[in-house]
Design a protein around this motif. Structure first.
Motif, mmCIF file in Angstrom:
data_model
loop_
_atom_site.group_PDB
_atom_site.id
_atom_site.type_symbol
_atom_site.label_atom_id
_atom_site.label_comp_id
_atom_site.label_asym_id
_atom_site.label_seq_id
_atom_site.Cartn_x
_atom_site.Cartn_y
_atom_site.Cartn_z
ATOM 1 N N ALA A 78 15.750 -40.547 -22.090
ATOM 2 C CA ALA A 78 16.440 -40.995 -20.873
ATOM 3 C C ALA A 78 15.979 -42.076 -20.232
ATOM 4 O O ALA A 78 14.651 -42.389 -20.484
ATOM 5 N N LYS A 79 16.527 -42.893 -19.706
ATOM 6 C CA LYS A 79 16.261 -44.058 -18.843
ATOM 7 C C LYS A 79 15.694 -43.288 -17.484
ATOM 8 O O LYS A 79 16.172 -42.822 -16.900
ATOM 9 N N ILE A 80 14.214 -43.840 -17.358
ATOM 10 C CA ILE A 80 13.768 -43.127 -16.087
ATOM 11 C C ILE A 80 12.972 -44.403 -15.269
ATOM 12 O O ILE A 80 12.229 -45.123 -15.745
ATOM 13 N N LEU A 81 13.380 -44.484 -13.998
ATOM 14 C CA LEU A 81 13.103 -45.682 -13.164
ATOM 15 C C LEU A 81 11.842 -45.277 -12.303
ATOM 16 O O LEU A 81 12.231 -44.085 -11.263
ATOM 17 N N LEU A 82 10.764 -45.866 -12.282
ATOM 18 C CA LEU A 82 9.721 -45.637 -11.125
ATOM 19 C C LEU A 82 10.017 -46.427 -10.018
ATOM 20 O O LEU A 82 9.754 -47.886 -10.156
ATOM 21 N N LEU A 83 10.403 -46.064 -8.957
ATOM 22 C CA LEU A 83 11.091 -46.691 -7.981
ATOM 23 C C LEU A 83 9.981 -47.601 -7.157
ATOM 24 O O LEU A 83 10.374 -48.722 -6.486
ATOM 25 N N GLU A 84 8.758 -47.153 -6.983
ATOM 26 C CA GLU A 84 7.713 -47.906 -6.427
ATOM 27 C C GLU A 84 6.865 -48.783 -7.431
ATOM 28 O O GLU A 84 5.935 -49.332 -7.000
ATOM 29 N N GLY A 85 7.261 -48.451 -8.807
ATOM 30 C CA GLY A 85 6.530 -49.178 -9.760
ATOM 31 C C GLY A 85 5.061 -48.458 -10.010
ATOM 32 O O GLY A 85 4.531 -47.544 -9.398
ATOM 33 N N PHE A 86 4.077 -49.147 -10.913
ATOM 34 C CA PHE A 86 2.792 -48.656 -11.230
ATOM 35 C C PHE A 86 2.019 -49.519 -10.073
ATOM 36 O O PHE A 86 2.370 -50.419 -9.645
ATOM 37 N N LEU A 87 0.801 -48.524 -9.753
ATOM 38 C CA LEU A 87 0.001 -49.111 -8.425
ATOM 39 C C LEU A 87 -1.347 -49.539 -9.033
ATOM 40 O O LEU A 87 -2.146 -50.011 -7.976
ATOM 41 N N ASP A 88 -1.756 -49.450 -10.126
ATOM 42 C CA ASP A 88 -3.006 -50.001 -10.717
ATOM 43 C C ASP A 88 -2.824 -50.015 -12.368
ATOM 44 O O ASP A 88 -1.658 -49.419 -12.750
ATOM 45 N N ALA A 89 -4.015 -50.295 -13.086
ATOM 46 C CA ALA A 89 -3.926 -50.477 -14.229
ATOM 47 C C ALA A 89 -3.812 -49.016 -15.058
ATOM 48 O O ALA A 89 -2.707 -49.124 -15.968
#
Ligand SMILES: Cc1ncc(COP(=O)(O)O)c(C=O)c1O
Length: 387
Positions: A78-89
């Motif tokens: 499935a396509k899974i969208l992380l709405l706030e994106g990654f926050l560190d490496a």
């Protein structure tokens, strides 16, 4: 008899709402896909069962990596969208491992990407701020950021997204301005803007992907319209049993602080649900409750484990009878109005004390027959019983 504090989740209704949203989106913008927003435990409905019940073509939107991991386990493709994106490496690495689509809304996220060249390019969602003033790059930076993104990933892996601030208000001038700003970008990339409210009130914003949360659960995103009026079916039904009956005399007060006083001799039914289960403490005197085909009113303050409903001396309501706090018979939108909150908050706020029961796992199982909602209740003003 138990307290009977139960959230029944109708997965047939969930699937009905998903296909209604998908049809609307496709009619407005052919080929448009639906991202089912399932963060916060699928708005309190249960992440795993909700994901399992949705069709294979559903994509998913989440707020945390932990939510994304759960979905990836259930839906490897499935396509899974992380709405706030990654926050560190470390989160970027995890997002790669899980093959997530990542929202990029801050310069530090771009830098993290640039500092760690990718073997397989991620799908990146450039979030542009068109007037919500929460996440997203300001207009002055859009061209520059797009250029940097294009040197990281091919254009086919980039979607431009924005989020509406007031799509729940019909004819919102602000939404129109947000849309104009987005389309001014003229970047030729996939775009995404619509949340539940925009899907219904502003379909020209459907583009390549709509992001539907509240509507999936059968709840109206518009303040003055019920989900049923939009063709949606409520997914959650919250119920609890009558655990005590008490006759009271005119002038007697009920509950903490004695904030409700019986105007005449009456009877109180005490229900096995309170704010410790997630029922809103703010529910005012007069908030409707549905028992055995009639609407009654909450009286006095909601307690941690109980609440009181005035049923009157001639009522046939008995110990062990089931009371519906919200569901098909009593829209959660109406309860939210009485509690001076938004309907998002109520299913999200249920606690682990509530027992969840799922119906409709099997596509062949028939959904329950439609229940007529009392028009007075829909208007949220008049409820049977006394003030
Ligand atoms: C970026 C984004 N898109 C879509 C949604 C879904 O909104 P709604 O539940 O109003 O459909 C949310 C919910 O918070 C969101 O943050």
């Amino acid at each position: 008899m138990s307290r009977g504090t139960t959230a029944s989740i109708n997965l047939n209704h969930l699937r009905h709402n998903f296909s209604l949203v998908a049809q609307k989106a496709d009619a407005a913008s052919p080929g448009c896909g639906v991202i089912a927003i399932v963060k916060a435990d699928a708005y309190g409905h249960g992440l795993e069962p909700v994901v399992k019940a949705l069709p294979q073509e559903a994509a998913f939107g989440v707020a945390t990596l932990s939510e994304a991991r759960t979905i990836r386990r259930l839906r490897p493709q499935a396509k899974i969208l992380l709405l706030e994106g990654f926050l560190d490496a470390a989160e970027l690495q995890a997002a790669r491992t899980l093959a997530l689509d990542c929202v990029i809304h801050q310069p530090f996220q771009l830098q993290l990407l640039e500092n760690s060249p990718q073997q397989v390019p991620l799908n990146l969602w450039l979030k542009v701020d068109t007037g919500m003033n929460r996440l997203g790059f300001p207009r002055s930076q859009w061209t520059d950021v797009l250029q940097r993104l294009k040197s990281i990933a091919p254009a086919s892996n980039i979607t431009v997204m924005t989020h509406f601030a007031s799509a729940d208000q019909a004819d919102s001038e602000h939404s129109m301005k947000q849309l104009e700003a987005l389309t001014d970008l003229e970047c030729g990339l996939s775009m995404s803007a619509a949340n539940s409210a925009a899907i219904f009130s502003f379909p020209e914003t459907s583009f390549r992907w709509v992001r539907a949360g509240l509507a999936l659960y059968g709840i109206s995103p518009m303040a003055d319209i019920l989900g049923s009026e939009l063709g949606l079916k409520p997914v959650m039904r919250l119920a609890a049993n009558v655990i005590a009956l008490k006759d009271i005399q005119a002038g007697e007060k009920v509950g903490y602080g004695g904030c409700w006083q019986a105007p005449v001799d009456s009877r109180i039914a005490v229900l096995g649900i309170g704010y410790g289960d997630g029922y809103p403490w703010h529910a005012r005197n007069g908030t409707p409750v549905y028992i055995n085909g009639l609407y009654y009113k909450v009286v006095g303050r909601v307690s941690m484990d109980m609440l009181a409903v005035e049923i009157g001396r001639d009522s046939a309501v008995g110990i062990g009878d089931e009371a519906v706090l919200w569901g098909e018979e009593l829209p959660v939108e109406v309860v939210a109005r009485h509690a001076e909150t938004i309907p998002y908050v109520l299913p999200c706020g249920l606690t682990s004390r509530v027992q969840y029961v799922y119906t409709g796992q099997n596509d062949l199982e028939l959904s329950a027959p439609p229940v007529h909602v009392d028009e007075n209740i829909a208007a949220s003003s008049t409820v049977r019983g006394r003030e």
